[in-house]
Structures are given as C-alpha cells and as structure tokens.
Design an enzyme around this catalytic site. Structure first.
Site: not given
Ligand code: ADP
Length: 393
Positions: A7, A88, A177, A236, A379
C-alpha cells in the site's frame, strides 16, 4: 508460496508478506517519510520489531531496503520466494471492475485517473515502478478500491446534475473501501453458506463508508465522486449541502480548495467536537459530559443509522449487518447505540457479546430479525488472495 501486499502513499509504503499456504502474515511493516527528513522503517516479524532511521530518497530506496532486510533478517532465504506483488490501487475509474495483472496499460490508466485521486494514484504508480525496478521478473497485481462498486446501476452512481458532467468529465459516484467491503462480503458468504443474501457492510474507521450488497454485489455505497461524501468521519464532513462552499469562501475570504480542505481535514468528529478526530478521545469526553463531544458522537451515530436505514429499504430488507474498521471493530458503545436505533427494524444485540472486540463475533441475539456481526477487515489479505489467483498457483 509467498505474496507481498503493498500500500503506497505519497511518502510511505506499507507492506504485509503472506505465506499463502495458510494465509499467515510472516512479516509486516511501514516505510515512512520517504523523500523527507527523518525517514525510517519498522518491520515486524515473529513477535519482534525492528525500527531504523535511514535515508529514503525515493520509493525505490524503500523497496530495495525492504527486500534486503527481509533476507538479512532471515524472514525469507532469497527473493525468489516472493512469487507475486499485490498493490492496493485507489482509483480505477469506470474501467476496472476487478483486480488485474499490472501492465503498461494499467499504469497509463492510473495516470489517466489521477485527476480523480491526485494524492493517491501518482503514489500508487511510484510503488509499482519501484517494484518493477527491483523485482523485474515478478508478476504484479493491482487491486482497486473502486472496483467492487462498479456493479452499481446508473441510477445509483449518477448524480442528478447535468448529464454532460458525467459524459465529459466522469462526474459520478465511484465509491471507495471496495476491497474491505468485498472482504466482508466474502466472510458473510462463509458465515451464511450461500451467495444470495442482503448485506449492509459498515466500514467505520477514521474514514468510513457504508455499502449495500445484494447477492455478493454492491448495489450502492455512501462515498461518492471522492471519499469526502457519505457518513460523517474523523475529519471529513460526509454529505453536506454544496452551497455551503461558496458561502464560506465569501465569509472567510478563502478559495474553493481551502474550503474543501476544511471539509476534508477539519470537519467530522474533529469539526463538531472541536477537540479530536479520534473516537476514543470523543468517547472519553462523553464520559465526562463534554457537550460538544456528546453532540459529535450523536451526530456520528445518526449519520451511520441514516445510511443503514436507507439501504435497508433499498435492499427490501436485510439479512446481515456487519461492523468493521477502527470504530466498527472496537467501539462497544458506538455499535450499541447504532443497533439501539435500529430496534425498529427488529435488530437486537446481546450486550455481553457486543463486549468482544478484535475478533469475528456475532453480536445479535437469536431472536434478532437481522444478524449483526463484527468482522475485522483484512484488505491486505484480500490483495494477497487476488494476487495469488491472478498469477496462478
Ligand atoms: P483508517 O480509516 O485510517 O484506516 P482505522 O480503520 O484504523 O482508520 O480506524 C481508526 C479509528 O478507529 C481511530 O481514529 C479511532 O477513532 C477508532 N478506534 C480505534 N480503537 C477504538 C476504540 N477502542 N474505541 C473507539 N474507537 C476506536
């Protein structure tokens, strides 16, 4: 067979090295502050942790040092053991609906879609190029965050704005996601022993998104054109009326990107509480009756519940709700409050079972009309599985 999941961020590179025979993690770690002062790495393996400050001018430096250290530390005997590298990748636009073997075309497309993800896609390309340089003969696979959501219908992914914006500029909901929501979907399939189910996957961490899934496919998701949309998050805002932007620009003498920055970095839990983006801090303040923090927590719960309720209707009922990511996996009280608000849908949770954290656990009671699970997401494993599948055993 060993596979490495990568990642890459603009100044960081995270890795997990898997032994795919039993899907165990042999080593994992993080290279940080690449191209900056104070660069360093951490490698964890067999209960040990190696930390070192080291000059990392480029991502290629990080990859070279990572691979050298894997051998030096006897984690692997030779680089030949690494049979695949899974990356990723954040944004695959409308083009990628599955993971793919990385080719020049994929790299070109990542660059093409950089307008949609200006921080992430160029960093992903740097990670790919670094591995290409250091391990030129090893197959690489790209796993897109957006891919799982490509099954959404036009009615779900289009915004009610001039259609030309979509046709000319790709303005639509992409969703993020996806790798986590797909992992949760696969776990639900194993738990239920079938493919035909209706699932609401709640990935609620610092970033967060809710996903409505029918028959293993995404029907709708809360994030949108960018990861700013949807539920309230750590920093956010989630969904807000866009007219706020020019209004605040005028009032504060800011430009659009500065106000957008406020919506991305100074809103959510942090914005409402005025003290922290971390749910643990918020909950500690709730315990001492801090009113701003109570408000932030209540608003957070409400925004998650609103999406679950919306998707319950969209799916025409739900078989399973899953909680995952930092808040979903660890916050007993946030899960409890969300589920209490879903009592009108027949959701009932066992308060003792809800106390379990960090493992897969069913928290609903036997007479709950909807199964409720906590499932730690993975993930990295999903990336490694896709890589193994695409490079062929
Ligand atoms: P990211 O979106 O950055 O991947 P994570 O999924 O790791 O984030 O979630 C991180 C967030 O999880 C933290 O900011 C914190 O709010 C929350 N979190 C972690 N542990 C707990 C806990 N025990 N109780 C409440 N919230 C927690």
């Amino acid at each position: 067979m060993k596979i490495i999941s990568i990642n890459t961020g603009s100044s960081s590179l995270k890795f997990s090295l898997f032994e795919m025979n039993d899907e165990s993690v042999i080593a994992s770690g993080l290279f940080e502050r690449i191209g900056m002062e104070g660069s360093c790495y951490t490698i964890k393996f067999k209960g040990e942790k190696v930390f070192q400050e080291v000059e990392l001018y480029t991502h290629t430096d990080a990859v070279k040092i990572l691979l050298d250290r894997l051998v030096d530390l006897n984690i692997i005997h030779s680089l030949n053991e690494i049979r695949g590298v899974g990356h990723r990748l954040v944004h695959g636009g409308s083009k990628y609906s599955t993971s793919v073997l990385i080719t020049d075309t994929v790299i070109h497309d990542l660059e093409e879609f950089s307008d949609f993800a200006p921080l992430h896609n160029p960093a992903n390309v740097l990670g790919i190029q670094a591995f290409r340089e250091v391990l030129p003969d090893v197959l690489m696979v790209g796993v897109f965050d957006t891919a799982f959501h490509q099954t959404m219908k036009k009615e779900a992914y289009l915004y009610p704005v001039p259609y030309d914006w979509y046709k000319k500029y790709g303005v639509r909901k992409y969703g993020f996601h996806g790798t986590s929501h797909r992992y949760i979907t696969n776990c639900a399939q194993k738990i239920l022993g079938r493919d035909d189910f209706r699932l609401i996957s709640c990935h609620i961490g610092n970033g967060g998104s809710i996903c409505a899934i029918r028959d293993m496919k995404c029907v709708d998701t809360s994030m949108g054109f960018t990861p700013l949309a949807g539920i309230m998050m750590g920093t956010r805002s989630g969904d807000v009326d866009p007219s706020i932007i020019p209004y605040v620009m005028e009032k504060e003498g800011k430009n659009a990107s500065e106000v957008l920055d406020d919506l991305n970095k100074k809103s959510g839990l942090l914005g409402l509480s005025g003290c922290s983006n971390d749910m643990r801090d918020i909950l500690a303040q709730v315990d001492v009756q801090n009113e701003q923090c109570i408000l932030a927590k209540d608003k957070y719960v409400r925004s998650v519940v609103n999406y679950i309720a919306q998707y319950y209707v969209l799916l025409g009922g739900v078989d399973m709700i899953c909680f995952t990511a930092g808040v979903g996996e660890n916050s007993i009280s946030v899960r409890r409050e969300i589920c209490e608000k879903l009592a009108c849908l027949g959701v009932k949770i066992d308060l003792d079972l809800n106390h379990k954290c960090g493992e897969m656990v069913k928290i609903s009671t036997d007479n709950s009309s909807i199964l409720v699970y906590v499932i730690p997401t993975d993930e990295e494993l999903m990336i490694a599985r896709d890589t193994l599948q695409l490079i062929g055993r």
